[in-house]
Design a protein around this motif. Structure first.
Motif, mmCIF file in Angstrom:
data_model
loop_
_atom_site.group_PDB
_atom_site.id
_atom_site.type_symbol
_atom_site.label_atom_id
_atom_site.label_comp_id
_atom_site.label_asym_id
_atom_site.label_seq_id
_atom_site.Cartn_x
_atom_site.Cartn_y
_atom_site.Cartn_z
ATOM 1 N N GLN A 108 0.855 -1.187 0.000
ATOM 2 C CA GLN A 108 0.000 0.000 0.000
ATOM 3 C C GLN A 108 0.893 1.239 0.000
ATOM 4 N N PHE A 109 0.345 2.302 -0.575
ATOM 5 C CA PHE A 109 1.135 3.503 -0.777
ATOM 6 C C PHE A 109 0.177 4.689 -0.807
ATOM 7 N N HIS A 110 0.385 5.660 0.074
ATOM 8 C CA HIS A 110 -0.521 6.802 0.161
ATOM 9 C C HIS A 110 0.310 8.068 0.395
ATOM 10 N N ILE A 111 0.392 8.906 -0.611
ATOM 11 C CA ILE A 111 1.155 10.153 -0.489
ATOM 12 C C ILE A 111 0.192 11.329 -0.590
ATOM 13 N N VAL A 112 0.301 12.245 0.371
ATOM 14 C CA VAL A 112 -0.545 13.433 0.393
ATOM 15 C C VAL A 112 0.362 14.653 0.262
ATOM 16 N N PRO A 113 0.287 15.369 -0.859
ATOM 17 C CA PRO A 113 1.083 16.591 -1.000
ATOM 18 C C PRO A 113 0.634 17.655 0.003
ATOM 19 N N SER A 114 1.540 18.514 0.386
ATOM 20 C CA SER A 114 1.191 19.627 1.270
ATOM 21 C C SER A 114 0.275 20.593 0.532
ATOM 22 N N PRO A 115 -0.747 21.092 1.212
ATOM 23 C CA PRO A 115 -1.637 22.069 0.568
ATOM 24 C C PRO A 115 -0.903 23.383 0.284
ATOM 25 N N ILE A 116 -1.506 24.214 -0.528
ATOM 26 C CA ILE A 116 -0.963 25.543 -0.822
ATOM 27 C C ILE A 116 -0.804 26.316 0.487
ATOM 28 N N ASN A 117 0.300 27.038 0.608
ATOM 29 C CA ASN A 117 0.625 27.875 1.763
ATOM 30 C C ASN A 117 0.926 27.080 3.038
ATOM 31 N N GLY A 162 -6.883 10.653 5.232
ATOM 32 C CA GLY A 162 -6.447 11.309 4.008
ATOM 33 C C GLY A 162 -5.426 12.404 4.171
ATOM 34 N N THR A 163 -4.937 12.652 5.378
ATOM 35 C CA THR A 163 -4.003 13.765 5.580
ATOM 36 C C THR A 163 -2.573 13.312 5.837
ATOM 37 N N ILE A 164 -2.344 12.026 5.939
ATOM 38 C CA ILE A 164 -1.020 11.507 6.302
ATOM 39 C C ILE A 164 -0.456 10.682 5.158
ATOM 40 N N SER A 165 0.817 10.898 4.850
ATOM 41 C CA SER A 165 1.510 10.084 3.854
ATOM 42 C C SER A 165 2.082 8.852 4.542
ATOM 43 N N TRP A 166 1.917 7.682 3.900
ATOM 44 C CA TRP A 166 2.441 6.453 4.477
ATOM 45 C C TRP A 166 2.657 5.413 3.392
ATOM 46 N N ILE A 167 3.459 4.417 3.729
ATOM 47 C CA ILE A 167 3.769 3.337 2.802
ATOM 48 C C ILE A 167 3.935 2.056 3.603
ATOM 49 N N ALA A 168 3.559 0.925 2.997
ATOM 50 C CA ALA A 168 3.731 -0.390 3.610
ATOM 51 C C ALA A 168 4.395 -1.313 2.596
ATOM 52 N N ALA A 169 5.357 -2.124 3.062
ATOM 53 C CA ALA A 169 6.077 -3.010 2.149
ATOM 54 C C ALA A 169 6.601 -4.236 2.881
ATOM 55 N N LYS A 170 6.885 -5.278 2.100
ATOM 56 C CA LYS A 170 7.418 -6.524 2.652
ATOM 57 C C LYS A 170 8.848 -6.383 3.153
ATOM 58 N N SER A 171 9.651 -5.530 2.492
ATOM 59 C CA SER A 171 11.041 -5.369 2.939
ATOM 60 C C SER A 171 11.469 -3.917 2.836
ATOM 61 N N LEU A 172 12.507 -3.606 3.598
ATOM 62 C CA LEU A 172 13.000 -2.237 3.684
ATOM 63 C C LEU A 172 14.519 -2.241 3.772
ATOM 64 N N LYS A 173 15.128 -1.324 3.021
ATOM 65 C CA LYS A 173 16.566 -1.077 3.103
ATOM 66 C C LYS A 173 16.760 0.436 3.185
ATOM 67 N N TRP A 174 17.923 0.847 3.682
ATOM 68 C CA TRP A 174 18.229 2.277 3.725
ATOM 69 C C TRP A 174 19.711 2.481 3.442
#
Length: 150
Positions: A77-86, A119-131
């Motif tokens: 799952q992947f949910h990105i919410v851009p910042s509103p104007i101003n 609907g106001t928070i950006s988040w992501i879910a995945a099986k694996s993660l690297k950094w």
């Protein structure tokens, strides 16, 4: 820049501690891809696996490191919410957890996976993660591609 695999909660704490819990950071860039494609003969190629992957570049106002890149593989799952104007795009704190076999990142410390319809928070879910440390990628320049202005 070598990738460091995140496997457990100890690894998660290391990332959060190393990057100051994302305090005073921003999501600079994001690149998503899948293994799906259309070949030159117009045939469709598909993977039966979770084939969505996302790389995210974060920059922050502190050193060591001043930027990191997260690689989410097997995105569910992947949910990105851009910042509103101003409004600014500053991340004041973020959540990174391992929950029911998935890695979750959200730009709000109070967010929970069960809140995924918010609907106001950006988040992501995945099986694996690297950094990896991406401190050499500071500044305005795009790292994941250049937009052709023609």
């Amino acid at each position: 820049m070598n990738w460091v695999e995140v496997i457990n909660n100890k690894d998660i704490e290391e990332v959060l501690d190393k990057f100051g819990y994302f305090h005073d950071s921003c999501l600079k860039e994001l690149y998503m891809w899948t293994d799906s494609y259309v070949g030159e003969n117009l045939s469709m190629g598909m993977s039966p696996e979770l084939d969505t992957n996302v790389r995210i570049l974060f920059q922050r106002q502190y050193n060591d490191p001043s930027a990191i890149e997260l690689l989410f593989e097997g995105v569910t799952q992947f949910h990105i919410v851009p910042s509103p104007i101003n409004y600014d795009s500053i991340i004041y704190d973020a959540k990174l957890i391992l929950h029911k076999g998935l890695f979750y990142w959200a730009n709000d410390l109070d967010w929970e996976p069960e809140d995924n319809n918010n609907g106001t928070i950006s988040w992501i879910a995945a099986k694996s993660l690297k950094w990896r440390d991406a401190s050499s990628w500071m500044g305005k320049q795009n790292r994941y591609g250049v937009i052709n202005e023609n």
